[in-house]
Design a protein around this motif. Structure first.
Motif, mmCIF file in Angstrom:
data_model
loop_
_atom_site.group_PDB
_atom_site.id
_atom_site.type_symbol
_atom_site.label_atom_id
_atom_site.label_comp_id
_atom_site.label_asym_id
_atom_site.label_seq_id
_atom_site.Cartn_x
_atom_site.Cartn_y
_atom_site.Cartn_z
ATOM 1 N N THR A 112 0.851 -1.200 0.000
ATOM 2 C CA THR A 112 0.000 0.000 0.000
ATOM 3 C C THR A 112 0.884 1.247 0.000
ATOM 4 O OG1 THR A 112 -0.173 0.002 2.420
ATOM 5 C CG2 THR A 112 -1.908 -1.137 1.186
ATOM 6 N N LYS A 113 0.423 2.279 -0.685
ATOM 7 C CA LYS A 113 1.234 3.489 -0.808
ATOM 8 C C LYS A 113 1.410 4.211 0.524
ATOM 9 C CE LYS A 113 0.960 4.809 -5.632
ATOM 10 N NZ LYS A 113 0.725 5.915 -6.585
ATOM 11 N N TYR A 114 0.455 4.007 1.427
ATOM 12 C CA TYR A 114 0.499 4.746 2.698
ATOM 13 C C TYR A 114 0.145 3.803 3.839
ATOM 14 C CZ TYR A 114 -0.149 8.268 -0.911
ATOM 15 O OH TYR A 114 -0.030 9.015 -2.060
ATOM 16 N N PRO A 115 0.566 4.130 5.065
ATOM 17 C CA PRO A 115 0.164 3.322 6.211
ATOM 18 C C PRO A 115 -1.356 3.278 6.318
ATOM 19 C CG PRO A 115 1.898 4.873 6.826
ATOM 20 C CD PRO A 115 1.446 5.257 5.453
ATOM 21 N N THR A 116 -1.902 2.089 6.546
ATOM 22 C CA THR A 116 -3.362 1.974 6.594
ATOM 23 C C THR A 116 -3.765 0.677 7.279
ATOM 24 O OG1 THR A 116 -5.395 1.921 5.288
ATOM 25 C CG2 THR A 116 -3.449 0.899 4.303
ATOM 26 N N ALA A 117 -4.912 0.720 7.943
ATOM 27 C CA ALA A 117 -5.499 -0.487 8.518
ATOM 28 C C ALA A 117 -6.588 -1.050 7.608
ATOM 29 C CB ALA A 117 -6.073 -0.174 9.893
#
Length: 469
Positions: A112-117
């Motif tokens: 994923t391009k960004y931190p995410t839950a």
């Protein structure tokens, strides 16, 4: 002899020549409306940095519909042209998955391009009816959010082609394993390993406020009504205004607070650059809109409105009714305390009951106009437009009488334009301060402006006479 001439042309024969052109107001800075900044909790998007967003489509494309993104979306619904958005938090983790070739060798890593839950998964398969193309579908939960095509088949490096195609992905990065090639293995909704959302603390709001300082905006909105964050906002706004900033901040209130508490909270801010929204409402779907979202909706209307018009009795979009019904005396108390409330019109409209900011106890140099949102907006606009018009002259003109006249002429263009726009009266003046005449590298000027208020109260005196026939 008569005829036409081109701009700059010199004729040989004597005569009267003509041309025409459109009058333009070159060099006069226009008003800045509809430019916001807002810190948000989001489940996706860049963390800890400001992004310039210019449409709701771009907003959802980058941050998805999550967290407090609804507050930023409300600004675009109100007519915002630019929103500077900061995703709060630090840390977090990206989700990832490895895709294999038909020989069970790890060939491509997706992350994923960004931190995410958020729960992402991917499906990779042959495109229906096309033996030379494969498709990678990206899912957020059960929702398809993206589909990427790449060249496939015998004799091509499918792994490398997939990585190249993923450069345009909004959600995933792709990395090729060193030297890997071959036919990519088909997968169906293969889940990425769980990522983690950034951790958000009150300190992150301070980071956001400081980041916004590098940008020009006219309204700051918060995605929370927490008292600690509002206190930070007050400290920040007080500081930047002491340094010459001109933006305002719109605050909301926690649902269920008593009117007495809301009155006291609003009064505590006591500044023309704070607007304290104390009302919620029911929307046309019957849902309660209150807290940070109600403040964002109202702040959006305020920040997009031209300073020539008042917000008094301007309707709130999609509002059906007020959450609370108040008395005339309570509305009067709100005005005196600098609390902006909603009320209902005789036809059921939900609108701003007044046009007050939180400024109730005036400083010695301030007049009553600073208590009004409209008149404060006009004054800030004059400051901003004259500043932006004169700034290009700095260091470019001589500090002589001619230079002073140049400054006066350019500034008066702004004032003349604001007069034509119905914001100030034609009594404006801009002249050099005769008690502090120009010298060395400085010059002092005095500006006199009569800003225009709106008609908010109409008093009718009916006179009757009884005549008997």
């Amino acid at each position: 002899m008569s005829g036409l001439f081109l701009k700059g042309e010199k004729k040989e024969r004597a005569g009267v020549y003509r041309r025409h052109e459109q009058i333009t107001n070159n060099g006069v800075a226009s008003a800045m409306n509809g430019v916001f900044c807002i810190p948000v909790h989001a489940d996706f998007g860049p963390v800890g940095e400001v992004q310039k967003i210019t449409s709701k489509t771009d907003l959802y494309s980058l941050y998805m519909e999550s967290g407090t993104i609804d507050a930023a979306a409300a600004l675009f619904s109100a007519g915002a042209n630019t929103v500077y958005l900061y995703r709060l938090g630090t840390g977090g983790k990206e989700g990832s998955v490895s895709l294999q070739t038909t020989t069970s060798t790890n060939a491509v890593t997706l992350k994923t391009k960004y931190p995410t839950a958020l729960k992402f998964s991917v499906t990779l398969k042959q495109k229906l009816g096309d033996a030379t193309t494969k498709e990678l579908s990206v899912y957020n939960g059960a929702t398809l959010v993206e589909k990427v095509s790449f060249v496939a088949g015998t004799g091509v490096n499918e792994a490398a082609n997939l990585v190249e195609a993923m450069k345009d992905s909004k959600y995933l990065y792709a990395e090729l394993a060193s030297g890997e090639s071959g036919i990519m293995q088909t997968v169906t909704q293969q889940a990425l390993t769980d990522g983690a959302a950034p951790n958000v603390t009150t300190e992150d709001y301070s980071n956001a406020f400081n980041a916004f300082e590098a940008y020009a905006w006219n309204v700051m909105i918060l995605d929370t009504v927490e008292e600690d964050v509002k206190t930070l906002a007050k400290t920040y706004m007080d500081r930047i205004h002491s340094n010459g900033a001109l933006g305002i901040c719109v605050l909301g209130e926690t649902a269920g607070k008593s009117l007495a508490t809301r009155l006291a909270n609003a009064k505590a801010y006591n500044a023309p650059y704070f607007i304290y929204c104390g009302s919620g409402y029911y929307n046309t779907a019957g849902e309660r809109v209150e807290g940070y979202l109600a403040a964002a909706v109202q702040g959006g209307v305020i920040g997009c409105k031209d300073s020539s018009t008042s917000i008094v009795h301007v309707e709130i979009p999609d509002a059906e009714s007020c959450i609370e019904q108040l008395t005339n005396e309570q509305y009067v108390s709100a005005i005196k305390s600098g609390l902006l409330l909603l009320s209902e019109g005789q036809e059921g409209q939900v609108w701003f009951d007044s046009g007050v900011n939180t400024y109730t106890v005036l400083n010695e140099d301030d007049d009553e106009g600073w208590k009004k949102i409209k008149r404060t907006a006009i004054r800030y606009e004059a400051f901003d437009r004259i500043n932006r018009t004169l700034e290009p002259l700095i260091g470019k003109i001589s500090n002589t009488s001619d230079g002073v006249d140049n400054v006066i002429q350019e500034a008066k263009k702004v004032l003349a334009e604001m007069n034509r726009e119905g914001k100030i009266l034609d009594t404006y003046e801009f002249f050099e301060d005769t008690d502090n005449t120009h010298a060395v590298d400085y010059a002092y000027f005095i500006i006199r402006i009569d800003d225009v208020d709106s008609m908010e109260k109409i008093y009718l005196t009916y006179q009757f006479q009884y005549i008997s026939q």
